[in-house]
Design an enzyme around this catalytic site. Structure first.
Site, PDB file in Angstrom:
ATOM      1  N   LEU A  72     -11.735  12.720 -55.347  1.00 53.23           N
ATOM      2  CA  LEU A  72     -10.762  12.074 -54.454  1.00 53.23           C
ATOM      3  C   LEU A  72     -10.331  10.704 -54.957  1.00 53.23           C
ATOM      4  O   LEU A  72      -9.464  10.076 -54.337  1.00 53.23           O
ATOM      5  CB  LEU A  72     -11.380  11.904 -53.049  1.00 53.23           C
ATOM      6  N   ASN A  98     -12.500  13.220 -66.975  1.00 48.81           N
ATOM      7  CA  ASN A  98     -13.930  12.884 -66.897  1.00 48.81           C
ATOM      8  C   ASN A  98     -14.683  13.797 -65.935  1.00 48.81           C
ATOM      9  O   ASN A  98     -15.804  14.240 -66.223  1.00 48.81           O
ATOM     10  CB  ASN A  98     -14.111  11.417 -66.503  1.00 48.81           C
ATOM     11  N   TYR A 144       2.108   8.211 -59.439  1.00 52.75           N
ATOM     12  CA  TYR A 144       1.240   9.005 -58.556  1.00 52.75           C
ATOM     13  C   TYR A 144       1.578  10.488 -58.667  1.00 52.75           C
ATOM     14  O   TYR A 144       0.713  11.316 -58.945  1.00 52.75           O
ATOM     15  CB  TYR A 144       1.435   8.510 -57.127  1.00 52.75           C
TER      16      TYR A 144
HETATM   17  P1  NAD Z   1      -7.894   5.805 -50.113  1.00 50.85           P
HETATM   18  O1  NAD Z   1      -7.082   4.848 -50.898  1.00 50.85           O
HETATM   19  O2  NAD Z   1      -8.444   5.372 -48.804  1.00 50.85           O
HETATM   20  O3  NAD Z   1      -9.115   6.357 -50.966  1.00 50.85           O
HETATM   21  C1  NAD Z   1      -9.124   6.425 -52.370  1.00 50.85           C
HETATM   22  C2  NAD Z   1     -10.490   5.961 -52.851  1.00 50.85           C
HETATM   23  O4  NAD Z   1     -10.529   6.063 -54.282  1.00 50.85           O
HETATM   24  C3  NAD Z   1     -10.752   4.496 -52.503  1.00 50.85           C
HETATM   25  O5  NAD Z   1     -12.050   4.358 -51.991  1.00 50.85           O
HETATM   26  C4  NAD Z   1     -10.601   3.780 -53.843  1.00 50.85           C
HETATM   27  O6  NAD Z   1     -11.337   2.592 -53.914  1.00 50.85           O
HETATM   28  C5  NAD Z   1     -11.065   4.839 -54.803  1.00 50.85           C
HETATM   29  N1  NAD Z   1     -10.555   4.669 -56.159  1.00 50.85           N
HETATM   30  C6  NAD Z   1      -9.271   4.387 -56.534  1.00 50.85           C
HETATM   31  N2  NAD Z   1      -9.196   4.301 -57.876  1.00 50.85           N
HETATM   32  C7  NAD Z   1     -10.443   4.540 -58.361  1.00 50.85           C
HETATM   33  C8  NAD Z   1     -11.013   4.568 -59.649  1.00 50.85           C
HETATM   34  N3  NAD Z   1     -10.263   4.345 -60.743  1.00 50.85           N
HETATM   35  N4  NAD Z   1     -12.330   4.823 -59.775  1.00 50.85           N
HETATM   36  C9  NAD Z   1     -13.105   5.045 -58.679  1.00 50.85           C
HETATM   37  N5  NAD Z   1     -12.630   5.019 -57.429  1.00 50.85           N
HETATM   38  C10 NAD Z   1     -11.313   4.775 -57.260  1.00 50.85           C
HETATM   39  O7  NAD Z   1      -6.983   7.104 -49.945  1.00 50.85           O
HETATM   40  P2  NAD Z   1      -7.254   8.475 -49.168  1.00 50.85           P
HETATM   41  O8  NAD Z   1      -6.146   8.660 -48.224  1.00 50.85           O
HETATM   42  O9  NAD Z   1      -8.648   8.546 -48.683  1.00 50.85           O
HETATM   43  O10 NAD Z   1      -7.024   9.513 -50.342  1.00 50.85           O
HETATM   44  C11 NAD Z   1      -8.110  10.174 -50.977  1.00 50.85           C
HETATM   45  C12 NAD Z   1      -7.554  11.210 -51.943  1.00 50.85           C
HETATM   46  O11 NAD Z   1      -6.756  12.163 -51.243  1.00 50.85           O
HETATM   47  C13 NAD Z   1      -6.655  10.611 -53.030  1.00 50.85           C
HETATM   48  O12 NAD Z   1      -6.914  11.273 -54.256  1.00 50.85           O
HETATM   49  C14 NAD Z   1      -5.262  10.933 -52.545  1.00 50.85           C
HETATM   50  O13 NAD Z   1      -4.352  11.066 -53.608  1.00 50.85           O
HETATM   51  C15 NAD Z   1      -5.488  12.254 -51.822  1.00 50.85           C
HETATM   52  N6  NAD Z   1      -4.446  12.480 -50.808  1.00 50.85           N
HETATM   53  C16 NAD Z   1      -4.434  11.771 -49.648  1.00 50.85           C
HETATM   54  C17 NAD Z   1      -3.428  11.983 -48.718  1.00 50.85           C
HETATM   55  C18 NAD Z   1      -3.360  11.242 -47.406  1.00 50.85           C
HETATM   56  O14 NAD Z   1      -2.378  11.397 -46.689  1.00 50.85           O
HETATM   57  N7  NAD Z   1      -4.335  10.466 -47.012  1.00 50.85           N
HETATM   58  C19 NAD Z   1      -2.413  12.909 -48.989  1.00 50.85           C
HETATM   59  C20 NAD Z   1      -2.447  13.593 -50.193  1.00 50.85           C
HETATM   60  C21 NAD Z   1      -3.476  13.389 -51.094  1.00 50.85           C
END
Ligand code: NAD
Ligand code: UDP
Length: 313
Positions: A72, A98, A144
């Protein structure tokens, strides 16, 4: 009991997922670099001896023995993923390499949090998984959208070439408690603005649509997806098909908070998709799942969360 790695475990969705996996009796490792996530999201889990917290960046190799990986890690809000676009591409692409390399070596199953953004500004509606999308490769959102598209390509090829067991979830707009108050996404923005009595910022004319899914429904679906037979790999849309205009969302938030906030209109960001609604037939068939929480119910829970957060800060 399985040992499970959640990258992005301190984020909005990741923290809910870690919680549910621990409740189900698994050993969980959260890996996060805290770019958009926070230890506050997982501090309530830290007393659990089966929960481990690791600060690490997914763009760097990582070694661990686990049975399953939920990948995620990636900023999800446009303002955050555009803050350092190159880093966002690296996080999606090198993070996928990775985690897939790790899964290959240790024979773990790996699930990718992909996104409805792979469909870009879609020309078919609602979106089905066989739609290839309409993405601007050099636009503001490309870091993205294209990063996530390449991640899907990597997942499918590690599966085809190396028999890595994969699952691809295309997640649609998800909201709920533990979104960051300054996350920048529409639901958290509107709720925080309404509770603070500030102007509600509508981008464009507010006629663009999104379909909002409550986080608990998504976590149910992610767990079901990970546990499907190995021959089901997706991609599968995970979202709530109830579609609303952004204007309808703003009015609903004002009504539920009883706020006096006024609507103001700001320019629409470039490449902002005009419509978005998941076709979830595949998820219904393969996972036996559909979302249960309607927008009003989910918004009420989220408003309670932000109300407590804002009054305690
Ligand atoms: P969020 O930003 O709250 O969570 C993302 C997490 O990833 C954060 O804790 C951040 O610190 C961590 N992170 C970012 N870059 C990183 C790195 N290089 N190494 C380690 N950790 C890293 O967002 P979210 O809404 O919880 O989204 C989680 C996942 O779900 C993401 O991959 C996002 O693309 C996907 N997603 C979310 C939604 C949504 O509507 N919330 C929709 C589609 C996809
Ligand atoms: N949006 C808005 N006001 C805000 C934040 C977002 O009108 O304060 C709009 C945004 O332009 C988009 C929709 O709400 O049309 C959803 O935006 P978000 O950033 O939540 O998600 P995404 O565009 O990635 O679906």
């Amino acid at each position: 009991m399985k040992k499970i790695l959640v990258t992005g475990g301190a984020g909005f969705i990741g923290s809910h997922l870690c919680e549910r996996l621990l409740e189900a009796g698994h050993e969980v490792v959260s890996l996060d670099n805290y770019f958009t996530g926070s230890k506050k999201n997982i501090v309530h889990l830290m007393d659990n001896p089966y929960f481990e917290v690791i600060r690490h960046d997914v763009t760097m190799p990582f070694f661990i023995e686990v049975d399953e990986i939920y990948n995620l890690a990636c900023p999800a809000s446009p303002i955050h993923y555009q803050y350092n676009a190159i880093k966002t591409v690296k996080t999606s692409v090198m993070g996928a390499i990775n985690m897939l390399g790790l899964a290959k070596r240790i024979k773990a199953k790996v699930l990718q949090a992909s996104t409805s953004e792979v469909y870009g500004d879609p020309k078919i509606h609602p979106q089905t998984e066989d739609y290839w999308g309409h993405v601007n490769p050099i636009g503001e959102r490309a870091c993205y959208d294209e990063g996530k598209r390449v991640a899907e390509t990597l997942f499918i090829n590690y599966h085809r070439q190396n028999d890595v067991r994969i699952k691809i979830a295309r997640i649609f707009n998800t909201y709920g408690p533990r979104m960051h108050p300054h996350d920048g996404r529409v639901v958290s923005n509107f709720i925080v603005q309404a509770l603070n009595g500030e102007d509600i910022t509508i981008f464009g004319d507010g006629q663009q649509t999104r379909s909002f899914q409550y986080v608990d429904d998504l976590v149910d679906a992610l767990l079901l997806l990970m546990n499907t037979e190995d021959d089901f790999i997706g991609p599968v849309n995970l979202g709530n098909p109830d579609e609303f205009t952004i204007m309808e969302l703003a009015n609903k938030v004002i009504e539920l908070t009883g706020s006096n906030s006024q609507l103001i209109f700001n320019p629409l960001p470039s490449d902002d998709p005009m419509q978005r609604q998941p076709d979830i037939s595949l998820a219904k068939k393969q996972l036996g799942w559909e979302p249960e929480i309607r927008l009003e119910e989910g918004l009420k829970k989220t408003i309670v969360y932000f109300d407590q957060l804002l009054s305690s800060s």
